[in-house]
Design a protein around this motif. Structure first.
Motif, PDB file in Angstrom:
ATOM      1  N   UNK A 502      -0.088  14.591  15.613  1.00  9.14           N
ATOM      2  CA  UNK A 502       0.708  14.664  14.387  1.00  9.14           C
ATOM      3  C   UNK A 502       1.708  13.533  14.282  1.00  9.14           C
ATOM      4  N   UNK A 503       2.292  13.170  15.422  1.00  7.30           N
ATOM      5  CA  UNK A 503       3.251  12.062  15.424  1.00  7.30           C
ATOM      6  C   UNK A 503       2.586  10.757  15.032  1.00  7.30           C
ATOM      7  N   UNK A 504       1.374  10.528  15.605  1.00  8.08           N
ATOM      8  CA  UNK A 504       0.669   9.308  15.236  1.00  8.08           C
ATOM      9  C   UNK A 504       0.271   9.315  13.757  1.00  8.08           C
ATOM     10  N   UNK A 505      -0.152  10.497  13.270  1.00 10.65           N
ATOM     11  CA  UNK A 505      -0.530  10.596  11.858  1.00 10.65           C
ATOM     12  C   UNK A 505       0.686  10.337  10.955  1.00 10.65           C
ATOM     13  N   UNK A 506       1.811  10.957  11.320  1.00 13.60           N
ATOM     14  CA  UNK A 506       3.010  10.750  10.513  1.00 13.60           C
ATOM     15  C   UNK A 506       3.491   9.304  10.601  1.00 13.60           C
ATOM     16  N   UNK A 507       3.313   8.699  11.782  1.00 13.42           N
ATOM     17  CA  UNK A 507       3.699   7.290  11.950  1.00 13.42           C
ATOM     18  C   UNK A 507       2.824   6.388  11.082  1.00 13.42           C
ATOM     19  N   UNK A 508       1.510   6.688  11.038  1.00 14.12           N
ATOM     20  CA  UNK A 508       0.625   5.891  10.193  1.00 14.12           C
ATOM     21  C   UNK A 508       0.997   6.045   8.718  1.00 14.12           C
ATOM     22  N   UNK A 509       1.302   7.287   8.334  1.00 14.26           N
ATOM     23  CA  UNK A 509       1.694   7.521   6.947  1.00 14.26           C
ATOM     24  C   UNK A 509       2.996   6.771   6.621  1.00 14.26           C
ATOM     25  N   UNK A 510       3.926   6.822   7.577  1.00  8.42           N
ATOM     26  CA  UNK A 510       5.185   6.096   7.380  1.00  8.42           C
ATOM     27  C   UNK A 510       4.934   4.596   7.292  1.00  8.42           C
ATOM     28  N   UNK A 511       4.026   4.107   8.148  1.00 11.21           N
ATOM     29  CA  UNK A 511       3.706   2.676   8.123  1.00 11.21           C
ATOM     30  C   UNK A 511       3.114   2.279   6.778  1.00 11.21           C
ATOM     31  N   UNK A 512       2.209   3.113   6.244  1.00 18.96           N
ATOM     32  CA  UNK A 512       1.600   2.815   4.946  1.00 18.96           C
ATOM     33  C   UNK A 512       2.651   2.812   3.839  1.00 18.96           C
ATOM     34  N   UNK A 513       3.529   3.820   3.854  1.00 20.61           N
ATOM     35  CA  UNK A 513       4.547   3.917   2.814  1.00 20.61           C
ATOM     36  C   UNK A 513       5.521   2.740   2.877  1.00 20.61           C
ATOM     37  N   UNK A 514       5.932   2.402   4.084  1.00 23.28           N
ATOM     38  CA  UNK A 514       6.875   1.292   4.232  1.00 23.28           C
ATOM     39  C   UNK A 514       6.230  -0.034   3.865  1.00 23.28           C
ATOM     40  N   UNK A 515       4.976  -0.204   4.256  1.00 24.21           N
ATOM     41  CA  UNK A 515       4.281  -1.435   3.873  1.00 24.21           C
ATOM     42  C   UNK A 515       4.112  -1.538   2.358  1.00 24.21           C
ATOM     43  N   UNK A 516       3.854  -0.397   1.724  1.00 18.20           N
ATOM     44  CA  UNK A 516       3.765  -0.402   0.268  1.00 18.20           C
ATOM     45  C   UNK A 516       5.095  -0.821  -0.354  1.00 18.20           C
ATOM     46  N   UNK A 517       6.189  -0.294   0.217  1.00 20.48           N
ATOM     47  CA  UNK A 517       7.513  -0.651  -0.292  1.00 20.48           C
ATOM     48  C   UNK A 517       7.787  -2.135  -0.089  1.00 20.48           C
ATOM     49  N   UNK A 518       7.429  -2.649   1.090  1.00 20.66           N
ATOM     50  CA  UNK A 518       7.609  -4.087   1.369  1.00 20.66           C
ATOM     51  C   UNK A 518       6.726  -4.912   0.431  1.00 20.66           C
ATOM     52  N   UNK A 519       5.512  -4.426   0.207  1.00 20.31           N
ATOM     53  CA  UNK A 519       4.579  -5.142  -0.664  1.00 20.31           C
ATOM     54  C   UNK A 519       5.111  -5.233  -2.087  1.00 20.31           C
ATOM     55  N   UNK A 520       5.742  -4.160  -2.571  1.00 19.48           N
ATOM     56  CA  UNK A 520       6.300  -4.187  -3.925  1.00 19.48           C
ATOM     57  C   UNK A 520       7.435  -5.205  -4.023  1.00 19.48           C
ATOM     58  N   UNK A 521       8.285  -5.228  -3.001  1.00 18.38           N
ATOM     59  CA  UNK A 521       9.378  -6.203  -2.994  1.00 18.38           C
ATOM     60  C   UNK A 521       8.814  -7.626  -2.931  1.00 18.38           C
ATOM     61  N   UNK A 522       7.827  -7.813  -2.070  1.00 18.57           N
ATOM     62  CA  UNK A 522       7.211  -9.141  -1.934  1.00 18.57           C
ATOM     63  C   UNK A 522       6.566  -9.582  -3.246  1.00 18.57           C
ATOM     64  N   UNK A 523       5.872  -8.646  -3.884  1.00 13.69           N
ATOM     65  CA  UNK A 523       5.204  -8.985  -5.149  1.00 13.69           C
ATOM     66  C   UNK A 523       6.216  -9.357  -6.225  1.00 13.69           C
ATOM     67  N   UNK A 524       7.318  -8.615  -6.277  1.00 19.28           N
ATOM     68  CA  UNK A 524       8.317  -8.836  -7.321  1.00 19.28           C
ATOM     69  C   UNK A 524       9.197 -10.049  -7.046  1.00 19.28           C
ATOM     70  N   UNK A 525       9.619 -10.212  -5.786  1.00 15.89           N
ATOM     71  CA  UNK A 525      10.615 -11.231  -5.465  1.00 15.89           C
ATOM     72  C   UNK A 525      10.024 -12.556  -5.005  1.00 15.89           C
ATOM     73  N   UNK A 526       8.776 -12.533  -4.544  1.00 18.92           N
ATOM     74  CA  UNK A 526       8.180 -13.764  -4.005  1.00 18.92           C
ATOM     75  C   UNK A 526       6.904 -14.146  -4.754  1.00 18.92           C
ATOM     76  N   UNK A 527       5.930 -13.223  -4.782  1.00 18.05           N
ATOM     77  CA  UNK A 527       4.623 -13.558  -5.346  1.00 18.05           C
ATOM     78  C   UNK A 527       4.702 -13.824  -6.847  1.00 18.05           C
ATOM     79  N   UNK A 528       5.400 -12.956  -7.585  1.00 16.07           N
ATOM     80  CA  UNK A 528       5.476 -13.129  -9.041  1.00 16.07           C
ATOM     81  C   UNK A 528       6.120 -14.467  -9.426  1.00 16.07           C
TER      82      UNK A 528
END
Length: 549
Positions: A502-528
């Motif tokens: 469960x810890x690994x599953x929750x960690x993977x979910x957290x990693x996906x969510x955080x990467x999505x958040x980083x990706x949105x910032x990157x897309x808005x502040x750098x890529x765009x």
């Protein structure tokens, strides 16, 4: 206001003609590169667009022909021969100032056009005031003929006036004389630098009557050779004698054909567009760029994920999940003994606070210079990859857009992480179920041990205990106590395994969510911003290529 390209289209023919499209392209290139390429480089192209619109709006029916040459070349005599007028005889004398002399063919003259060119009314003459008996193929209706000041005049104002009016001419007629036709003054200063204007250039060898008849062809050939060496191999060269009239009809015929086809004005505008576009292209380039590849985008995301401390946060999520699961589902005795050990969550500074802010604070205690420098380095690397092959102005624009001053990408990443809800603090439902089972098993074990203890002291006491029987010769109380202990330990072991999963599953979910958040910032502040610059470059490139033809 009439757009330059619309005016060009109306004057030079229906449909989107070549000149109109090229003028559109030049305007597009200038607009797209504004703020990236120096204004001094763009200014001539902007002036050209404005001048073209005004010129064509004032009169698209006139062709401006300028006679230019040195003192003694016979320009004024040629001017009189072409107009069939002795201008001094009608009250117009050659100005002693820096003003040019103009003669316009047409029913209404070209007063507005000449005033726009800055030629005073006292230096203007209308050819239509006289009867014209010219042959049809030599009629010059629509011509505006300029007699420019001598290019070798000692008066600086004469040079300035000539340089100014040359920009307005649709057709340049360089008047040479037999003695100075190879003079470096006119060739080096005017003819050679304007080689790109060959399509709107004529060369007249005047006073040809001063050359013996058998040598005239050789003189004309020599002039053509000099022009070819200067990059104008296809320029028409005509020999004339303004005083005797030799070759005047040939010159009129050449000018008339260009006037009727409007080819002079069209060619001059096309040459101006090419020259202005060529200057811009030297600075801004015309190469194609692949942009930011998906692999480069992924590399940027990974780098910013590292800089934001996401791996550490994910590890903290996994650790906190396992620890809290052990506190809820472990064998009670082991849990109580575990309290005597140091709590790793408290050592991390978490305690009972399992919020995203607390996890982020633990994982990334403080934004350091190294972290910020790594993020800026990753962004700069992405900007450089996106601008491979581009010229300096566009590379600088893309780099500046990707990481503008005062815009701290690390702070933006931290905010995105803190605003992400991972649901770490919520306990799993099965934890509560196992916790209740563990308590029941513990109570059963304590009860069994208590029963056995009571049976042991029964002979010494005055009470009787009911016989619970035996299982395989083992007292029931011992079976209950031992079974509860074994069941509790097995349940704890299984719960530990499940908590790790469960810890690994929750960690993977957290990693996906955080990467999505980083990706949105990157897309808005750098890529765009990078993509916006690339889009501007694409508009510039298509425009400049169209302008170059």
């Amino acid at each position: 206001m009439t757009a330059p390209s619309d005016a060009a289209e109306a004057v030079f023919g229906g449909g989107r003609n070549d000149v109109a499209k090229r003028l559109d392209g030049l305007t597009q290139a200038v607009e797209a590169s504004r703020g990236r390429i120096d204004d001094e480089i763009l200014a001539p192209a902007e002036m050209l667009s404005g001048r073209a619109a005004e010129r064509l709006k004032l009169s698209g029916d006139h062709t401006i022909v300028a006679l230019a040459g040195a003192t003694g070349s016979g320009k004024s005599s040629l001017f009189n021969a072409l107009t069939d007028l002795e201008l001094a005889g009608v009250g117009v004398r050659r100005p002693t100032t820096s003003w040019a002399l103009a003669c316009a063919w047409g029913p209404d003259g070209a007063q507005g056009l000449l005033e726009w060119m800055g030629i005073p009314a006292r230096h203007q003459v209308s050819r239509m005031s006289m009867l014209d008996h010219s042959a049809e193929d030599t009629k010059l209706d629509g011509l505006v003929l300029l007699d420019l000041p001598d290019h070798d005049s000692t008066e600086v104002s004469h040079h300035l006036e000539m340089d100014r009016l040359i920009k307005y001419a649709d057709l340049l007629v360089w008047v040479l004389d037999p003695q100075k036709y190879a003079d470096a003054a006119i060739h080096d200063r005017y003819i050679k630098p304007m080689a790109s204007y060959a399509d709107v250039t004529l060369v007249v060898l005047n006073q040809i009557d001063r050359i013996p008849f058998e040598q005239r062809e050789r003189a004309l050939t020599d002039v053509k050779r000099i022009l070819a060496d200067e990059g104008l191999p296809d320029v028409t060269v005509i020999g004339v004698s303004a005083t005797r009239g030799d070759g005047i009809e040939d010159l009129k015929r050449e000018m008339a054909s260009r006037i009727r086809a409007k080819s002079a004005a069209r060619s001059r505008l096309a040459s101006d567009i090419s020259a202005a576009a060529g200057v811009i292209a030297q600075v801004g380039g015309t190469s194609q760029t692949p942009g930011l590849a998906p692999a480069d985008r992924d590399a940027l995301d990974d780098a910013l994920v590292e800089c934001a401390g996401v791996p550490q946060i994910v590890d903290a999520v996994s650790l906190s999940t396992r620890r809290r699961a052990a506190q809820r589902t472990g064998w009670p005795v082991a849990r109580w003994l575990g309290r005597l050990r140091k709590d790793p969550l408290k050592e991390l500074g978490l305690g009972d606070d399992l919020s995203m802010s607390a996890l982020a604070r633990v994982a990334v205690p403080e934004t350091g210079n190294v972290q910020r420098a790594n993020a800026e380095l990753a962004i700069r690397d992405a900007a450089e990859k996106a601008s491979v092959g581009l010229e300096r102005p566009w590379r600088d624009a893309i780099r500046d857009a990707s990481n503008p001053p005062g815009d701290d990408i690390i702070d933006a990443l931290d905010r995105a992480i803190h605003e992400t809800s991972l649901g770490v603090a919520r306990p799993a439902v099965w934890w509560r179920i196992v916790q209740v089972l563990q308590l029941l098993l513990f109570v059963a074990m304590v009860g069994g041990l208590g029963w056995l203890a009571a049976q042991g002291i029964q002979p010494l006491a005055s009470f009787d205990l009911p016989d619970l029987g035996k299982v395989g010769g083992v007292p029931m109380a011992a079976v209950v106590a031992g079974g509860s202990l074994v069941a509790g330990l097995v349940l704890a072991a299984l719960s530990s395994l499940a908590s790790r999963i469960g810890g690994r599953r929750k960690a993977r979910r957290a990693d996906d969510q955080l990467r999505d958040a980083i990706d949105r910032v990157t897309a808005e502040r750098v890529i765009a911003p990078i993509q916006a610059e690339l889009d501007s470059y694409a508009a510039y490139r298509s425009g400049i290529l169209a302008a170059l033809g």
